[in-house]
Design an enzyme around this catalytic site. Structure first.
Site, PDB file in Angstrom:
ATOM      1  N   LYS A  31       2.105  -5.542   9.528  1.00  0.00           N
ATOM      2  CA  LYS A  31       2.127  -4.342   8.676  1.00  0.00           C
ATOM      3  C   LYS A  31       3.362  -3.512   9.010  1.00  0.00           C
ATOM      4  O   LYS A  31       3.510  -3.019  10.133  1.00  0.00           O
ATOM      5  CB  LYS A  31       0.858  -3.523   8.908  1.00  0.00           C
ATOM      6  N   VAL A  37       2.350  -5.428   3.910  1.00  0.00           N
ATOM      7  CA  VAL A  37       1.809  -6.387   4.875  1.00  0.00           C
ATOM      8  C   VAL A  37       2.391  -7.764   4.596  1.00  0.00           C
ATOM      9  O   VAL A  37       2.473  -8.197   3.439  1.00  0.00           O
ATOM     10  CB  VAL A  37       0.268  -6.437   4.804  1.00  0.00           C
ATOM     11  N   ASP A  70     -11.247   7.030   6.380  1.00  0.00           N
ATOM     12  CA  ASP A  70     -10.684   6.435   5.158  1.00  0.00           C
ATOM     13  C   ASP A  70     -11.405   5.125   4.844  1.00  0.00           C
ATOM     14  O   ASP A  70     -10.784   4.144   4.453  1.00  0.00           O
ATOM     15  CB  ASP A  70      -9.183   6.206   5.306  1.00  0.00           C
ATOM     16  N   GLY A 115       0.822  -1.198   0.000  1.00  0.00           N
ATOM     17  CA  GLY A 115       0.000   0.000   0.000  1.00  0.00           C
ATOM     18  C   GLY A 115       0.853   1.243   0.000  1.00  0.00           C
ATOM     19  O   GLY A 115       2.088   1.180   0.029  1.00  0.00           O
TER      20      GLY A 115
END
Length: 315
Positions: free
Chosen positions: A46, A33, A158, A28
């Site tokens: 993560k 991850v 988000d 991301g």
């Protein structure tokens, strides 16, 4: 942060084979991850992007750790531990060896086999029955409602399919709290930092930086539509006659599927209609006209009166 939640960095390195590519299960904008085995259970680790300056991304990291340590709910991903460590590593620069400090910000979560919702929605075989799609919508609402009822409230800010994970039984769990905020006093703030995914942002946030519980409500409406259509089929900025055509098309598609598979076609078709109408209310351009998450849940609960639970159907 509580001491019992801290996991030494070397342990997280070990269970992910040194954060190897082979262990990586996701990437991301803020980090990667990895899958690992910690104390006998599968976990998702993560790793926020490693930097050499203290302060960069610290606030996002503290938001996620601090807020997740406060909450425990079946529809919110469970944080198992965290690590924040600074290491000195040997590097070569202009032919000379030197030490460089690196800051590692790591989070350890429960591992969910069903992956993220954005990866599953495009699959033709994904959740063909309305009851499963409805269960996902309802679970997301339950998780958000818990966050908004915290004292003080937590706003996710988000919400999108990429930040909704599914377990092996398709139960949804809201994840990724890096942009979340604890809002007190008036429950409204103004910010100059417009962060997040613009496609899921309400207009008042994009234009003026307004933050309230209605930000999550707007995002929820878009997510609901996406769950029903399998794609981001409605932007919230089309003309009213197009809205009518869009909703009729969604309802017609589900009516045909429900008629072919459901024991309760009339009841489930009514539920689809209610979900469409509720999603549209959530996406009202004027935030004052949007319902609260609690009101959304109340509306959904009323549709369940005549539909037996999935477990009862199996029996």
């Amino acid at each position: 942060m509580t001491a019992e939640k801290r996991i030494p960095l070397h342990e997280l390195r070990e269970i992910t084979n040194g954060f190897s590519v082979d262990s990586r299960i996701g990437q991301g904008g803020y980090g990667d991850v990895y899958k690992g085995l910690y104390k006998g259970r599968d976990v998702a680790v993560k790793l926020l992007h490693v930097d050499t300056i203290q302060g960069i991304d610290d606030q996002q990291y503290l938001n996620e750790v601090g807020n997740l340590l406060r909450v425990k709910h079946p529809n919110i991903v469970q944080l198992l531990g965290y690590s924040y460590e600074t290491t000195s590593e040997l590097v070569e620069h202009k032919g000379k060896q030197g030490l460089s400090k690196h800051i590692y910000r790591v989070l350890c979560f429960e591992y969910l086999q069903g992956e993220s919702l954005d990866k599953r929605l495009p699959e033709e075989s994904f959740a063909p029955d309305w009851s499963i799609r409805y269960m996902i919508i309802k679970g997301i609402c339950e998780g958000l409602n818990f966050l908004h009822r915290c004292e003080p409230p937590i706003f996710h800010l988000d919400l999108k399919p990429a930040n909704i994970l599914l377990d092996s039984s398709m139960m949804p769990k809201v994840a990724d709290f890096g942009l979340s905020r604890v809002i007190s006093q008036s429950h409204t703030q103004v910010t100059k930092q417009i962060k997040g995914t613009q496609a899921y942002m309400p207009p008042e946030f994009i234009k003026d930086g307004y933050i309230s519980r209605k930000n999550d409500v707007f995002s929820l409406g878009l997510v609901m539509i996406e769950i029903m259509t399998g794609s981001l089929g409605y932007s919230g900025h089309i003309e009213m006659d197009e809205v009518v055509q869009f909703t009729q098309k969604v309802l017609s598609n589900w009516k045909n599927r429900i008629k072919a598979t459901s024991e309760y076609p009339l009841e489930e078709s009514h539920q689809v209609q209610t979900c469409i109408d509720t999603a549209m209310r959530c996406m009202e351009l004027d935030r004052n006209n949007r319902p609260t998450i609690a009101e959304v849940l109340d509306t959904l609960n009323k549709t369940e009166t005549h539909i037996p639970k999935r477990q009862e159907q199996k029996d």
